[in-house]
Scaffold this active site. Structure first.
Site, PDB file in Angstrom:
ATOM      1  N   ASP A 163      35.184 -22.985 -81.959  1.00  0.00           N
ATOM      2  CA  ASP A 163      34.235 -23.000 -80.843  1.00  0.00           C
ATOM      3  C   ASP A 163      34.986 -22.519 -79.612  1.00  0.00           C
ATOM      4  O   ASP A 163      36.217 -22.445 -79.610  1.00  0.00           O
ATOM      5  CB  ASP A 163      33.723 -24.437 -80.616  1.00  0.00           C
ATOM      6  CG  ASP A 163      32.774 -24.518 -79.426  1.00  0.00           C
ATOM      7  OD1 ASP A 163      31.813 -23.726 -79.393  1.00  0.00           O
ATOM      8  OD2 ASP A 163      32.996 -25.349 -78.524  1.00  0.00           O
ATOM      9  N   SER A 164      34.252 -22.257 -78.547  1.00  0.00           N
ATOM     10  CA  SER A 164      34.904 -21.863 -77.300  1.00  0.00           C
ATOM     11  C   SER A 164      35.694 -23.031 -76.700  1.00  0.00           C
ATOM     12  O   SER A 164      36.543 -22.817 -75.849  1.00  0.00           O
ATOM     13  CB  SER A 164      33.848 -21.396 -76.293  1.00  0.00           C
ATOM     14  OG  SER A 164      32.859 -22.398 -76.137  1.00  0.00           O
ATOM     15  N   TYR A 188      32.297 -19.159 -73.112  1.00  0.00           N
ATOM     16  CA  TYR A 188      31.900 -17.885 -73.705  1.00  0.00           C
ATOM     17  C   TYR A 188      30.498 -17.490 -73.211  1.00  0.00           C
ATOM     18  O   TYR A 188      30.120 -16.341 -73.274  1.00  0.00           O
ATOM     19  CB  TYR A 188      31.849 -17.994 -75.240  1.00  0.00           C
ATOM     20  CG  TYR A 188      33.193 -17.975 -75.954  1.00  0.00           C
ATOM     21  CD1 TYR A 188      34.395 -18.121 -75.269  1.00  0.00           C
ATOM     22  CD2 TYR A 188      33.235 -17.797 -77.334  1.00  0.00           C
ATOM     23  CE1 TYR A 188      35.606 -18.119 -75.953  1.00  0.00           C
ATOM     24  CE2 TYR A 188      34.441 -17.773 -78.018  1.00  0.00           C
ATOM     25  CZ  TYR A 188      35.624 -17.937 -77.321  1.00  0.00           C
ATOM     26  OH  TYR A 188      36.820 -17.916 -78.010  1.00  0.00           O
ATOM     27  N   GLY A 189      29.754 -18.510 -72.748  1.00  0.00           N
ATOM     28  CA  GLY A 189      28.330 -18.322 -72.463  1.00  0.00           C
ATOM     29  C   GLY A 189      27.997 -17.349 -71.349  1.00  0.00           C
ATOM     30  O   GLY A 189      26.851 -16.949 -71.212  1.00  0.00           O
ATOM     31  N   CYS A 216      30.178 -22.353 -82.332  1.00  0.00           N
ATOM     32  CA  CYS A 216      29.706 -21.913 -81.013  1.00  0.00           C
ATOM     33  C   CYS A 216      28.451 -21.041 -81.174  1.00  0.00           C
ATOM     34  O   CYS A 216      28.488 -20.024 -81.884  1.00  0.00           O
ATOM     35  CB  CYS A 216      30.830 -21.119 -80.356  1.00  0.00           C
ATOM     36  SG  CYS A 216      30.406 -20.491 -78.738  1.00  0.00           S
ATOM     37  N   THR A 273      27.066 -19.193 -78.894  1.00  0.00           N
ATOM     38  CA  THR A 273      27.265 -17.896 -78.241  1.00  0.00           C
ATOM     39  C   THR A 273      28.053 -16.959 -79.169  1.00  0.00           C
ATOM     40  O   THR A 273      27.681 -15.800 -79.358  1.00  0.00           O
ATOM     41  CB  THR A 273      28.019 -18.102 -76.903  1.00  0.00           C
ATOM     42  OG1 THR A 273      27.320 -19.079 -76.129  1.00  0.00           O
ATOM     43  CG2 THR A 273      28.117 -16.826 -76.134  1.00  0.00           C
ATOM     44  N   GLU A 290      30.131 -31.638 -69.651  1.00  0.00           N
ATOM     45  CA  GLU A 290      31.600 -31.747 -69.609  1.00  0.00           C
ATOM     46  C   GLU A 290      32.063 -32.646 -68.461  1.00  0.00           C
ATOM     47  O   GLU A 290      33.105 -33.284 -68.554  1.00  0.00           O
ATOM     48  CB  GLU A 290      32.240 -30.359 -69.531  1.00  0.00           C
ATOM     49  CG  GLU A 290      31.976 -29.593 -70.815  1.00  0.00           C
ATOM     50  CD  GLU A 290      33.030 -28.577 -71.178  1.00  0.00           C
ATOM     51  OE1 GLU A 290      34.012 -28.404 -70.447  1.00  0.00           O
ATOM     52  OE2 GLU A 290      32.844 -27.949 -72.248  1.00  0.00           O
ATOM     53  N   CYS A 346      22.868 -24.683 -78.343  1.00  0.00           N
ATOM     54  CA  CYS A 346      24.195 -24.729 -77.707  1.00  0.00           C
ATOM     55  C   CYS A 346      24.875 -26.024 -78.138  1.00  0.00           C
ATOM     56  O   CYS A 346      24.216 -27.065 -78.280  1.00  0.00           O
ATOM     57  CB  CYS A 346      24.063 -24.686 -76.191  1.00  0.00           C
ATOM     58  SG  CYS A 346      25.633 -24.871 -75.330  1.00  0.00           S
ATOM     59  N   THR A 347      26.190 -25.934 -78.316  1.00  0.00           N
ATOM     60  CA  THR A 347      26.961 -27.074 -78.814  1.00  0.00           C
ATOM     61  C   THR A 347      26.837 -28.332 -77.949  1.00  0.00           C
ATOM     62  O   THR A 347      26.967 -29.444 -78.445  1.00  0.00           O
ATOM     63  CB  THR A 347      28.453 -26.692 -78.849  1.00  0.00           C
ATOM     64  OG1 THR A 347      28.794 -26.106 -77.584  1.00  0.00           O
ATOM     65  CG2 THR A 347      28.750 -25.742 -79.972  1.00  0.00           C
ATOM     66  N   HIS A 348      26.625 -28.137 -76.635  1.00  0.00           N
ATOM     67  CA  HIS A 348      26.634 -29.282 -75.718  1.00  0.00           C
ATOM     68  C   HIS A 348      25.299 -30.014 -75.635  1.00  0.00           C
ATOM     69  O   HIS A 348      25.249 -31.147 -75.174  1.00  0.00           O
ATOM     70  CB  HIS A 348      27.004 -28.828 -74.302  1.00  0.00           C
ATOM     71  CG  HIS A 348      28.420 -28.379 -74.158  1.00  0.00           C
ATOM     72  ND1 HIS A 348      28.964 -27.350 -74.901  1.00  0.00           N
ATOM     73  CD2 HIS A 348      29.415 -28.820 -73.337  1.00  0.00           C
ATOM     74  CE1 HIS A 348      30.223 -27.173 -74.540  1.00  0.00           C
ATOM     75  NE2 HIS A 348      30.530 -28.050 -73.605  1.00  0.00           N
TER      76      HIS A 348
HETATM   77  N1  DGL Z   1      30.006 -23.441 -77.208  1.00  0.00           N
HETATM   78  C1  DGL Z   1      29.095 -22.691 -76.377  1.00  0.00           C
HETATM   79  C2  DGL Z   1      27.787 -22.470 -77.147  1.00  0.00           C
HETATM   80  O1  DGL Z   1      27.442 -23.198 -78.059  1.00  0.00           O
HETATM   81  C3  DGL Z   1      28.856 -23.373 -75.049  1.00  0.00           C
HETATM   82  C4  DGL Z   1      30.054 -23.361 -74.115  1.00  0.00           C
HETATM   83  C5  DGL Z   1      30.457 -21.974 -73.672  1.00  0.00           C
HETATM   84  O2  DGL Z   1      29.693 -21.311 -72.918  1.00  0.00           O
HETATM   85  O3  DGL Z   1      31.528 -21.537 -74.059  1.00  0.00           O
HETATM   86  O4  DGL Z   1      27.067 -21.549 -76.832  1.00  0.00           O
END
Ligand code: DGL
Length: 279
Positions: free
Chosen positions: A17-18, A49-50, A80, A82, A159, A191-193
């Site tokens: 993941d990022s 990464y987004g 991730c 993205t 975060e 999205c992961t979050h």
């Molecule tokens: N892990 C990214 C996603 O699921 C979110 C965080 C990022 O932008 O890197 O898209």
């Protein structure tokens, strides 16, 4: 039997993941597959990464995967959203192991549970701009109506542990307005979050709306793929977990617990140099 041959270490599932967010996907994987070994890489030096371009996301993803391939992985999970939106095909072409992302399983589940095909997709700017979820949904149901919303403030909110703060509710309300106006029956958390904001999203959308977590859908898919490819660990095995990051292992360890739902004992630092990760 050749007694001099070294026993091979059981292969692991590589997850990248990022950063820390992919731990929500790892949480879903560990729940379903406790016998598997997992190697997790969070590219914390280069997140988010987004808001990056597709080319950069692909380059970073290939570098992350190259690092995991050196860890005797039998499969790579692109946790991730993205990275899954842009890099899945390049990764599948470059690697000799199955590569599974979160987009297709998430879209499949959303189409399955959506009663009227009115599906809202939440994601980072890059994920929404790629149209990856929309395409994957329409491939399965060409009559679906897909409403996409980029939610760039969700990642920092989570975060910074602001999920209980009144600001979180206001921002959730704002981003969900267009989905409520369109009377969506399903919201895909792309999205992961976003699973950490799930309760607020449910409250805002109302109980009649289905919420799909792409990470959970992906974990279900992986269980099936492992079986199909005959790649499962022995049923009585006890899985191990190792964690690598490209920046600040202590920060990862501190906030990771909230995403993973359990403590993280040890995190190792790697660095990317000319596209090659070193320790
Ligand atoms: N892990 C990214 C996603 O699921 C979110 C965080 C990022 O932008 O890197 O898209």
């Amino acid at each position: 039997m050749n007694m001099s041959a070294k026993p091979l270490l059981p292969a692991s599932i590589g997850v990248f993941d990022s950063g820390v967010g992919g731990l929500t996907v790892l949480h879903q994987l560990q729940k379903r597959l406790p016998q598997e070994n997992f190697v997790y890489l969070g590219d914390t030096a280069r997140l988010p990464y987004g808001d990056k371009s597709g080319d950069t996301i692909i380059r970073y993803s290939l570098e992350n995967a190259a690092f995991l391939m050196e860890k005797n992985v039998k499969m790579i999970v692109v946790a991730c959203n993205t990275a899954s939106s842009y890099a899945l095909e390049p990764l599948q072409q470059a690697l000799g192991v199955p590569v599974i992302g979160v987009i297709e399983p998430g879209a499949e589940q959303a189409v399955r549970v959506s009663e009227h095909g009115r599906i809202g997709v939440l994601g980072t700017k890059a994920t929404i701009n790629s149209g990856a979820y929309q395409k994957a949904i329409l491939r399965r149901n060409s009559r679906a109506n897909v409403f996409q919303v980029a939610c760039p403030l969700f990642v920092p909110l989570v975060e910074e542990r602001y999920t209980e703060h009144p600001a979180a509710r206001l921002i959730v309300q704002e981003y969900l307005k267009p989905l409520k106006a369109q009377h969506v029956d399903t919201v895909l958390l792309g999205c992961t979050h976003y699973p950490l904001l799930k309760d607020l999203i449910i409250e805002e959308m109302g109980l009649g709306v289905e919420i799909v977590d792409s990470g959970a859908s992906c974990a279900e898919k992986i269980k099936i793929v492992l079986k199909e490819w005959n790649l499962q660990a022995a049923n009585d095995a006890i899985g191990s977990h190792s964690y690598f990051v490209s920046d600040d292992p202590l920060k990862f360890q501190a906030i990771g617990q909230q995403f993973l739902g359990m403590a993280i004992d040890k995190v190792e630092l790697i660095s990317f140099f000319s596209g090659k990760a070193t320790r």
